[in-house]
Design an enzyme around this catalytic site. Structure first.
Site, mmCIF file in Angstrom:
data_model
loop_
_atom_site.group_PDB
_atom_site.id
_atom_site.type_symbol
_atom_site.label_atom_id
_atom_site.label_comp_id
_atom_site.label_asym_id
_atom_site.label_seq_id
_atom_site.Cartn_x
_atom_site.Cartn_y
_atom_site.Cartn_z
ATOM 1 N N SER A 1 -21.061 44.560 -21.067
ATOM 2 C CA SER A 1 -22.263 43.840 -21.495
ATOM 3 C C SER A 1 -22.042 42.368 -21.787
ATOM 4 O O SER A 1 -22.977 41.577 -21.706
ATOM 5 C CB SER A 1 -22.853 44.510 -22.736
ATOM 6 O OG SER A 1 -21.923 44.520 -23.804
ATOM 7 N N HIS B 1 -26.090 48.871 -18.412
ATOM 8 C CA HIS B 1 -26.447 47.630 -17.718
ATOM 9 C C HIS B 1 -26.387 47.760 -16.195
ATOM 10 O O HIS B 1 -26.602 46.777 -15.491
ATOM 11 C CB HIS B 1 -25.534 46.499 -18.183
ATOM 12 C CG HIS B 1 -25.693 46.156 -19.629
ATOM 13 N ND1 HIS B 1 -26.617 45.245 -20.094
ATOM 14 C CD2 HIS B 1 -25.047 46.624 -20.731
ATOM 15 C CE1 HIS B 1 -26.540 45.158 -21.408
ATOM 16 N NE2 HIS B 1 -25.594 45.987 -21.818
ATOM 17 N N LYS C 1 -33.393 48.498 -21.305
ATOM 18 C CA LYS C 1 -32.938 47.330 -20.542
ATOM 19 C C LYS C 1 -33.734 47.250 -19.241
ATOM 20 O O LYS C 1 -34.887 46.858 -19.257
ATOM 21 C CB LYS C 1 -31.424 47.402 -20.358
ATOM 22 C CG LYS C 1 -30.703 47.315 -21.707
ATOM 23 C CD LYS C 1 -29.217 47.360 -21.590
ATOM 24 C CE LYS C 1 -28.537 47.091 -22.919
ATOM 25 N NZ LYS C 1 -28.860 48.064 -24.000
#
Length: 389
Positions: A175, A203, A235
């Site tokens: 990240s 991610h 996300k």
């Protein structure tokens, strides 16, 4: 009693003091921050779904039919049909037999890791893993062995010298650096040394792989290679909560053992319904991923030409390595003076001497948005007297 005020003052002196900012607008590139218009490059909304009308409508429709609160934990009376449908969608999306819906990514990592290892077991954790993975390892009370970031040779030596139940856990996309774990080699090592591989692809999902199926898909790895995969919905999918996916047996085991799943109220059914809609949209969002890819390539090309030091990332996470915390804060403040919001990342989130600006790009950014960022980076470099990398 500890002098808490003195500790806070010390953090201010070291350039490490953290502050919340108040956003008074939907999550999108152009925000209102503390009452001021800002162009943001610090959100993890990689596909621009956080304010998508179709996803909002899915939540609104479920609010009308299912109400707001989950009411209780999943194992009492809080497991709604919308949760079940989301889990089925996640399982299909990830190519696994089953899935569970957790309230947050942090809770997913803590619950899964601490359920899969305990006293007498050994967990092998990449040195740059997310804080939630680190805390999950600590909560497990297993022996923890950290291997140098991405160093599969060091990990192989550690695995070969360890007996008993072994769990290897890693981020898929890291990240703060934006780079990918060596997933194919990790899977091979775990097969060789009879270790369980757990990957948090928070991610990667939505951005990488066919149909946005993440870094494992991009590497051609399936359930047999990586038995447990974790992802977040806050996300690229633009909603909230998290999931873990794997075999039906493994998910049944987690229902029995994962304390952060058992002992918390379920998420609102409307969030589950919105997440189901979002995953389905993400699978068909190749145009957004292509646009995002073009933004990433252009950003890297033009910022490096200015003399900025970028980290080796091909993902929407594009850290500009600065070094000192004070210098990183100075660049962040200078950009804010030009209406650009990019947060400075400082220790302890990153190692000492590796403070950076963490630029994150979204499919919702336009070429004109990127023009503004690049122009501001060029001007601010001169304004603060930043030396060549």
């Amino acid at each position: 009693m500890r002098d808490f005020a003195a500790e806070l003052e010390q953090r201010r002196d070291q350039g490490l003091y953290r502050q919340r900012r108040e956003v008074d607008s939907p999550q999108q590139p152009e925000l209102v921050v503390d009452g001021r218009p800002m162009l943001a490059f610090c959100s993890n909304d990689y596909l621009g779904f956080a304010n998508d009308p179709a996803i909002i409508e899915a939540a609104r429709a479920t609010l009308s039919s299912a109400g707001l609160g989950g009411g209780a934990s999943h194992l009492i009376c809080g497991h709604h049909r919308a949760h079940h449908e989301l889990e089925q969608t996640v399982a299909s999306f990830t190519g696994r037999e089953d899935a569970l819906f957790f309230s947050t990514g942090y809770m997913a990592n803590m619950g899964v890791i601490s359920a899969l290892a305990g006293r007498g077991d050994t967990i092998f954790s990449d040195r740059l893993n997310h804080a939630s993975i680190i805390d999950g390892c600590l909560l497990s009370r297993a022996r923890i062995r950290r291997y140098p970031h991405g160093d599969t040779e060091a990990l192989a030596e550690q695995l070969a010298g360890t007996e008993g139940h072994k769990v290897v856990v890693t981020d898929g996309v890291f990240s703060m650096d934006g780079d990918l774990a060596p997933l194919a080699e990790l899977a091979r090592l775990c097969r060789t040394h009879d270790a369980l591989l757990v990957v948090d692809d928070a991610h990667g999902f939505g951005v990488l792989g066919e149909g946005g199926r993440g870094s494992l898909s991009a590497c051609g790895l399936g359930q047999d290679d990586v038995p447990v995969v974790i992802g977040t919905l806050g996300k690229a999918f633009g909603t909230s909560g998290a999931f873990v996916a794997g075999s039906s047996l493994m998910m049944d085991y987690l229902v029995q053992k994962a304390r952060t799943y058992i002992y918390t109220t379920s998420m609102p059914p409307a969030i589950a319904a919105a997440s189901t809609a979002s995953i389905r949209m993400a699978m068909a969002a190749d145009d957004r991923r292509a646009h995002l890819r073009n933004l990433i390539d252009r950003f890297r090309r033009e910022t490096q030409a200015m003399g900025y030091a970028l980290m080796p990332s091909d993902t929407p996470i594009q850290p500009i390595l600065i070094g000192g915390a004070a210098e990183a804060m100075a660049l962040s403040r200078a950009l804010e003076g030009h209406g650009i919001w990019v947060t400075a990342i400082r220790p302890p989130t990153v190692p000492q001497g590796e403070s950076r600006l963490r630029v994150t790009l979204s499919a919702a950014h336009t070429e004109a948005h990127l023009d503004r960022l690049l122009q501001a980076l060029a001007v601010c470099r001169q304004e603060i007297g930043l030396t060549a990398a």
